[in-house]
Motif scaffolding. Structure first.
Motif, PDB file in Angstrom:
ATOM      1  N   GLN A   1       0.827  -1.204   0.000  1.00 38.92           N
ATOM      2  CA  GLN A   1       0.000   0.000   0.000  1.00 38.92           C
ATOM      3  C   GLN A   1       0.866   1.261   0.000  1.00 38.92           C
ATOM      4  O   GLN A   1       0.618   2.193  -0.745  1.00 38.92           O
ATOM      5  CB  GLN A   1      -0.935  -0.004   1.205  1.00 38.92           C
ATOM      6  CG  GLN A   1      -1.849   1.195   1.233  1.00 38.92           C
ATOM      7  CD  GLN A   1      -2.816   1.155   2.403  1.00 38.92           C
ATOM      8  OE1 GLN A   1      -2.810   0.235   3.207  1.00 38.92           O
ATOM      9  NE2 GLN A   1      -3.649   2.167   2.497  1.00 38.92           N
ATOM     10  N   ALA A   2       1.910   1.261   0.819  1.00 36.85           N
ATOM     11  CA  ALA A   2       2.754   2.455   0.938  1.00 36.85           C
ATOM     12  C   ALA A   2       3.525   2.758  -0.340  1.00 36.85           C
ATOM     13  O   ALA A   2       3.835   3.912  -0.619  1.00 36.85           O
ATOM     14  CB  ALA A   2       3.723   2.295   2.109  1.00 36.85           C
ATOM     15  N   SER A   3       3.845   1.717  -1.125  1.00 35.50           N
ATOM     16  CA  SER A   3       4.626   1.919  -2.351  1.00 35.50           C
ATOM     17  C   SER A   3       3.757   2.033  -3.591  1.00 35.50           C
ATOM     18  O   SER A   3       4.270   2.064  -4.714  1.00 35.50           O
ATOM     19  CB  SER A   3       5.620   0.768  -2.541  1.00 35.50           C
ATOM     20  OG  SER A   3       4.935  -0.432  -2.865  1.00 35.50           O
ATOM     21  N   GLY A   4       2.453   2.077  -3.411  1.00 34.77           N
ATOM     22  CA  GLY A   4       1.566   2.143  -4.564  1.00 34.77           C
ATOM     23  C   GLY A   4       1.664   0.900  -5.434  1.00 34.77           C
ATOM     24  O   GLY A   4       1.490   0.969  -6.640  1.00 34.77           O
ATOM     25  N   GLY A   5       1.958  -0.249  -4.818  1.00 39.27           N
ATOM     26  CA  GLY A   5       2.026  -1.515  -5.542  1.00 39.27           C
ATOM     27  C   GLY A   5       3.359  -1.811  -6.200  1.00 39.27           C
ATOM     28  O   GLY A   5       3.492  -2.804  -6.905  1.00 39.27           O
ATOM     29  N   GLN A   6       4.361  -0.977  -5.978  1.00 35.84           N
ATOM     30  CA  GLN A   6       5.653  -1.209  -6.610  1.00 35.84           C
ATOM     31  C   GLN A   6       6.475  -2.283  -5.903  1.00 35.84           C
ATOM     32  O   GLN A   6       7.381  -2.858  -6.487  1.00 35.84           O
ATOM     33  CB  GLN A   6       6.439   0.092  -6.677  1.00 35.84           C
ATOM     34  CG  GLN A   6       5.773   1.097  -7.599  1.00 35.84           C
ATOM     35  CD  GLN A   6       6.621   2.313  -7.778  1.00 35.84           C
ATOM     36  OE1 GLN A   6       7.833   2.228  -7.898  1.00 35.84           O
ATOM     37  NE2 GLN A   6       5.988   3.472  -7.797  1.00 35.84           N
ATOM     38  N   LEU A   7       6.153  -2.533  -4.630  1.00 37.40           N
ATOM     39  CA  LEU A   7       6.939  -3.460  -3.827  1.00 37.40           C
ATOM     40  C   LEU A   7       6.012  -4.137  -2.825  1.00 37.40           C
ATOM     41  O   LEU A   7       5.018  -3.546  -2.394  1.00 37.40           O
ATOM     42  CB  LEU A   7       8.011  -2.667  -3.075  1.00 37.40           C
ATOM     43  CG  LEU A   7       9.262  -3.351  -2.590  1.00 37.40           C
ATOM     44  CD1 LEU A   7      10.026  -4.001  -3.739  1.00 37.40           C
ATOM     45  CD2 LEU A   7      10.151  -2.349  -1.879  1.00 37.40           C
ATOM     46  N   MET A   8       6.343  -5.361  -2.451  1.00 37.55           N
ATOM     47  CA  MET A   8       5.619  -6.101  -1.434  1.00 37.55           C
ATOM     48  C   MET A   8       6.630  -6.617  -0.426  1.00 37.55           C
ATOM     49  O   MET A   8       7.737  -7.017  -0.802  1.00 37.55           O
ATOM     50  CB  MET A   8       4.879  -7.275  -2.084  1.00 37.55           C
ATOM     51  CG  MET A   8       4.211  -8.252  -1.117  1.00 37.55           C
ATOM     52  SD  MET A   8       5.287  -9.517  -0.411  1.00 37.55           S
ATOM     53  CE  MET A   8       5.582 -10.576  -1.785  1.00 37.55           C
ATOM     54  N   ALA A   9       6.272  -6.592   0.858  1.00 35.85           N
ATOM     55  CA  ALA A   9       7.126  -7.170   1.893  1.00 35.85           C
ATOM     56  C   ALA A   9       6.232  -7.877   2.902  1.00 35.85           C
ATOM     57  O   ALA A   9       5.207  -7.332   3.319  1.00 35.85           O
ATOM     58  CB  ALA A   9       7.970  -6.100   2.579  1.00 35.85           C
TER      59      ALA A   9
END
Length: 140
Positions: free
Chosen positions: A41-49
Motif C-alpha cells: 500500500q505504501a509503495s503504490g504496488g511497486q513493492l511487497m514485503a
C-alpha cells in the motif's frame, strides 16, 4: 528527485509495522502464516514485503513453479529452506542468509526446518505463482 516526481505518483508516506498490529493475510501456501508489512500500500504496488512463518514444517515439495514478478528476495530469520532451481543448483538458505530469485526462474522448495521464518520482498507487489512441469533433467 522523489518517486512521486519521477512517476507522477501521489506522495506516499512511510510504512511502519510491528508484531502486534501487522495483519495476517492469506498467502500462497497452507503451511505458512503470512504477515503483511504494509509496503504494498505504501509503495503504490511497486513493492511487497511480508514475513512468512511455518505453521508446520514442509511435509512434501511445493512442486516446480515460478513467480510472476520482476524479482523476489528472501532473508531467512529462523530455520532453513532447501530449493532446487532449473539451473541445476540446489541451495539451502539458513538463518542469517539471503537469496535473490529473478522473476520467472523455475524452482521447487523441497524441505524446510520445522520452524522457519522468512522476510520476503518482491517487486512489483503482485507475486503470482505458476505451477510448471518438472524441467528436463531435474527431479520432481
Amino acid at each position: 528527485m522523489t518517486l512521486a516526481e519521477k512517476t507522477d505518483a501521489p506522495i506516499q508516506g512511510p510504512a511502519h509495522a510491528n508484531p502486534a498490529t501487522a495483519p495476517r493475510i492469506q498467502g500462497r501456501r497452507d503451511f505458512f502464516e503470512y504477515i503483511d508489512l504494509g509496503v504494498k500500500q505504501a509503495s503504490g504496488g511497486q513493492l511487497m514485503a511480508q514475513v512468512m512463518k511455518t505453521k508446520k514444517g514442509l511435509s512434501e515439495p511445493t512442486g516446480w513453479h515460478y513467480h510472476t514478478c520482476e524479482s523476489q528476495f528472501i532473508y531467512v530469520i529462523k530455520g532453513w529452506v532447501d530449493l532446487d532451481f532449473e539451473t541445476g543448483e540446489s541451495i539451502r538458505v539458513g538463518a542469517g542468509e539471503s537469496l535473490y530469485i529473478p522473476g520467472g526462474l523455475k524452482h521447487n522448495e523441497t524441505a524446510t526446518s520445522e520452524e522457519l521464518e522468512i522476510l520476503e520482498v518482491a517487486g512489483p507487489s503482485e507475486l503470482g505463482t505458476v505451477p510448471v512441469d518438472t524441467p528436463p533433467g531435474m527431479k520432481g
